[in-house]
Design a protein around this motif. Structure first.
Motif, PDB file in Angstrom:
ATOM      1  N   LYS A   1      -3.586   6.422   5.039  1.00 50.16           N
ATOM      2  CA  LYS A   1      -3.998   5.387   5.968  1.00 50.16           C
ATOM      3  C   LYS A   1      -2.942   5.234   7.062  1.00 50.16           C
ATOM      4  CE  LYS A   1      -6.923   1.884   3.780  1.00 50.16           C
ATOM      5  NZ  LYS A   1      -6.994   0.449   3.450  1.00 50.16           N
ATOM      6  N   ALA A   2      -3.332   4.678   8.179  1.00 52.80           N
ATOM      7  CA  ALA A   2      -2.389   4.210   9.189  1.00 52.80           C
ATOM      8  C   ALA A   2      -2.432   2.681   9.183  1.00 52.80           C
ATOM      9  CB  ALA A   2      -2.761   4.736  10.572  1.00 52.80           C
ATOM     10  N   TRP A   3      -1.285   2.086   8.950  1.00 54.85           N
ATOM     11  CA  TRP A   3      -1.212   0.620   8.992  1.00 54.85           C
ATOM     12  C   TRP A   3      -0.749   0.236  10.386  1.00 54.85           C
ATOM     13  CZ3 TRP A   3      -3.129  -2.707   5.534  1.00 54.85           C
ATOM     14  CH2 TRP A   3      -3.486  -2.170   4.279  1.00 54.85           C
ATOM     15  N   LEU A   4      -1.677  -0.219  11.197  1.00 56.53           N
ATOM     16  CA  LEU A   4      -1.387  -0.541  12.581  1.00 56.53           C
ATOM     17  C   LEU A   4      -0.680  -1.878  12.712  1.00 56.53           C
ATOM     18  CD1 LEU A   4      -4.772   0.615  14.169  1.00 56.53           C
ATOM     19  CD2 LEU A   4      -2.690   1.942  13.737  1.00 56.53           C
ATOM     20  N   LYS A   5      -0.751  -2.677  11.668  1.00 56.13           N
ATOM     21  CA  LYS A   5      -0.086  -3.980  11.682  1.00 56.13           C
ATOM     22  C   LYS A   5       0.972  -3.977  10.572  1.00 56.13           C
ATOM     23  CE  LYS A   5      -4.485  -6.092  12.994  1.00 56.13           C
ATOM     24  NZ  LYS A   5      -5.603  -6.964  12.559  1.00 56.13           N
ATOM     25  N   GLY A   6       2.236  -3.967  10.971  1.00 62.17           N
ATOM     26  CA  GLY A   6       3.302  -4.107   9.985  1.00 62.17           C
ATOM     27  C   GLY A   6       4.148  -2.879   9.738  1.00 62.17           C
ATOM     28  N   LEU A   7       3.688  -1.702  10.155  1.00 63.52           N
ATOM     29  CA  LEU A   7       4.475  -0.498   9.961  1.00 63.52           C
ATOM     30  C   LEU A   7       4.711   0.197  11.291  1.00 63.52           C
ATOM     31  CD1 LEU A   7       2.951   1.210   6.760  1.00 63.52           C
ATOM     32  CD2 LEU A   7       4.995  -0.229   6.917  1.00 63.52           C
ATOM     33  N   SER A   8       5.903   0.755  11.449  1.00 62.86           N
ATOM     34  CA  SER A   8       6.217   1.525  12.649  1.00 62.86           C
ATOM     35  C   SER A   8       5.573   2.905  12.546  1.00 62.86           C
ATOM     36  CB  SER A   8       7.733   1.689  12.780  1.00 62.86           C
ATOM     37  OG  SER A   8       8.212   2.552  11.757  1.00 62.86           O
ATOM     38  N   PRO A   9       5.496   3.628  13.660  1.00 65.80           N
ATOM     39  CA  PRO A   9       4.977   4.998  13.574  1.00 65.80           C
ATOM     40  C   PRO A   9       5.745   5.857  12.574  1.00 65.80           C
ATOM     41  CG  PRO A   9       5.027   4.283  15.851  1.00 65.80           C
ATOM     42  CD  PRO A   9       5.718   3.208  15.049  1.00 65.80           C
ATOM     43  N   LYS A  10       7.058   5.719  12.539  1.00 64.47           N
ATOM     44  CA  LYS A  10       7.855   6.488  11.574  1.00 64.47           C
ATOM     45  C   LYS A  10       7.491   6.107  10.151  1.00 64.47           C
ATOM     46  CE  LYS A  10      12.596   7.640  10.250  1.00 64.47           C
ATOM     47  NZ  LYS A  10      14.035   7.431  10.554  1.00 64.47           N
ATOM     48  N   GLU A  11       7.358   4.803   9.878  1.00 62.27           N
ATOM     49  CA  GLU A  11       6.996   4.362   8.531  1.00 62.27           C
ATOM     50  C   GLU A  11       5.600   4.827   8.149  1.00 62.27           C
ATOM     51  OE1 GLU A  11       9.596   0.211   8.242  1.00 62.27           O
ATOM     52  OE2 GLU A  11       7.660   0.223   9.294  1.00 62.27           O
ATOM     53  N   ASN A  12       4.715   4.921   9.144  1.00 60.07           N
ATOM     54  CA  ASN A  12       3.350   5.375   8.862  1.00 60.07           C
ATOM     55  C   ASN A  12       3.283   6.833   8.447  1.00 60.07           C
ATOM     56  OD1 ASN A  12       0.901   3.676   9.055  1.00 60.07           O
ATOM     57  ND2 ASN A  12       1.864   2.967  10.946  1.00 60.07           N
ATOM     58  N   ARG A  13       4.374   7.583   8.658  1.00 56.85           N
ATOM     59  CA  ARG A  13       4.399   8.976   8.215  1.00 56.85           C
ATOM     60  C   ARG A  13       4.794   9.110   6.753  1.00 56.85           C
ATOM     61  NH1 ARG A  13       6.882   9.805  13.450  1.00 56.85           N
ATOM     62  NH2 ARG A  13       8.948   9.965  12.514  1.00 56.85           N
ATOM     63  N   THR A  14       5.342   8.038   6.159  1.00 55.91           N
ATOM     64  CA  THR A  14       5.866   8.169   4.798  1.00 55.91           C
ATOM     65  C   THR A  14       5.456   7.060   3.831  1.00 55.91           C
ATOM     66  OG1 THR A  14       7.901   7.033   5.503  1.00 55.91           O
ATOM     67  CG2 THR A  14       7.907   9.446   5.584  1.00 55.91           C
ATOM     68  N   ILE A  15       5.255   5.838   4.309  1.00 53.97           N
ATOM     69  CA  ILE A  15       5.042   4.714   3.391  1.00 53.97           C
ATOM     70  C   ILE A  15       3.616   4.641   2.844  1.00 53.97           C
ATOM     71  CG2 ILE A  15       4.998   2.184   3.242  1.00 53.97           C
ATOM     72  CD1 ILE A  15       7.492   2.118   4.952  1.00 53.97           C
ATOM     73  N   PRO A  16       2.575   4.717   3.670  1.00 52.81           N
ATOM     74  CA  PRO A  16       1.231   4.681   3.066  1.00 52.81           C
ATOM     75  C   PRO A  16       1.073   5.843   2.095  1.00 52.81           C
ATOM     76  CG  PRO A  16       1.104   4.370   5.442  1.00 52.81           C
ATOM     77  CD  PRO A  16       2.505   4.799   5.144  1.00 52.81           C
ATOM     78  N   PRO A  17       0.562   5.575   0.892  1.00 49.11           N
ATOM     79  CA  PRO A  17       0.488   6.645  -0.108  1.00 49.11           C
ATOM     80  C   PRO A  17      -0.467   7.761   0.293  1.00 49.11           C
ATOM     81  CG  PRO A  17      -0.675   4.680  -0.868  1.00 49.11           C
ATOM     82  CD  PRO A  17       0.060   4.290   0.378  1.00 49.11           C
TER      83      PRO A  17
END
Length: 336
Positions: free
Chosen positions: A178-194
């Motif tokens: 997933k991409a979390w558009l609210k609460g995560l940075s673009p960098k975090e969106n590459r690693t945090i969503p499972p």
């Protein structure tokens, strides 16, 4: 080692392995290097907005060396008419396919109403795909996520994919997060969503024979090769960029090629030849050398190699002798 002329590519075969579009990274110099390493894989441009092509210097954004083929152009935008115009302008350059970005989560992309936020508007994306298809005979594809924010990835991804199929898309590249558009940075969106590879596997089984290609979290060729039992192709991004010599194994492992893998000395010489021509056109050496920093990873002297390539290439008047000095720092097999 030179770049021979390429025959027309079967894009359905080239999609077995692709190098992801990456902003500020997969420019034409990067792609030239990657093509020296793999003759078969599909390469992507950086994402280019339709507005930049239509209202700016289209040639600067669209020109590439024919030796880079097969190359896919990735567009960003959400205005069907503007995307159609950008596609028309791009058509003359001979890209192997044209891809629409529906996966980038950056704030700048969201503010322009394109990228991952468009997963909430499948009807609009479908209209964009139809407009692009009407403007070219080349394949039009989409790169997306499995969902955004609180979407149910089962229902919403199927609904999105069905809209793409109805619009005539020729392949889907799916980042298995997933991409979390609210609460995560673009960098975090590459690693945090499972990662959810199985969701992509189910989508591929449901949409067959439409090609579904898997992206996200693949760090090794073994991991990528294992996914080929479930999808039609795999896409690697940062792992391939930071460890480019892995691409030297692609043709053998994914395309059944019997030709020897290129060696580091051969790659360095070919890039020196290429850089010489680019310097004569006013390109700075560092614009090319920055993409080569990982070539010696894993070899004795790799740290010194990176230092020479990153520091010396930035000096005023730097020329291709930098590449020879860098190569002298590592213990690499000598080409026969």
């Amino acid at each position: 080692m030179t770049q021979p002329a390429r025959p027309e590519t079967d894009i359905s075969i080239a999609r077995r392995f692709s190098v992801a579009p990456m902003m500020d990274w997969t420019d034409r110099h990067c792609r030239y290097l990657h093509r020296l390493l793999t003759r078969e894989a599909l390469l992507f441009t950086e994402m280019v907005t339709s507005a930049a092509i239509v209202h700016g210097d289209a040639g600067r954004h669209l020109r590439f060396d024919a030796a880079e083929q097969p190359v896919a152009l990735q567009l960003g935008g959400s205005d069907p008419a503007e995307l159609a115009r950008a596609t028309t302008l791009a058509d003359a350059y001979g890209y192997a396919e044209i891809n629409l970005n529906v996966g980038c989560p950056s704030d700048r992309v969201q503010s322009g109403r394109f990228g991952a936020c468009l997963m909430a508007e499948p009807a609009l994306v479908a209209a964009c795909v139809r407009a692009m298809r009407a403007a070219t005979d080349r394949p039009v594809t989409v790169k997306c996520r499995i969902g955004i924010d609180d979407q149910d990835t089962e229902e919403s991804l199927d609904r999105f994919a069905d809209a793409m199929v109805e619009a005539g898309v020729e392949a889907l590249y799916v980042h298995a997060r997933k991409a979390w558009l609210k609460g995560l940075s673009p960098k975090e969106n590459r690693t945090i969503p499972p990662l959810d590879y199985e969701r992509v596997h189910r989508l591929r089984a449901r949409l067959a024979p439409l090609p579904v290609l898997l992206n996200g979290g693949l760090e090794t060729l073994d991991a990528a090769r294992a996914q080929m039992a479930h999808v039609d192709g795999v896409m690697l991004g940062r792992a391939a960029y930071h460890h480019p010599m892995m691409l030297a194994e692609i043709d053998r492992r994914f395309f059944g090629a019997a030709t020897p893998s290129p060696t580091l000395p051969a790659i360095m010489q070919a890039m020196a030849d290429y850089a010489g021509g680019q310097l004569a056109q006013g390109v700075r050496l560092n614009s090319i050398a920055r993409h080569m920093l990982g070539l010696a990873n894993g070899l004795p002297g790799a740290r010194q190699f990176r230092q020479v390539m990153s520091v010396d290439a930035c000096r005023p008047g730097a020329d291709t002798s930098v590449f020879r000095r860098a190569l002298d720092c590592v213990s690499a097999p000598v080409e026969a």
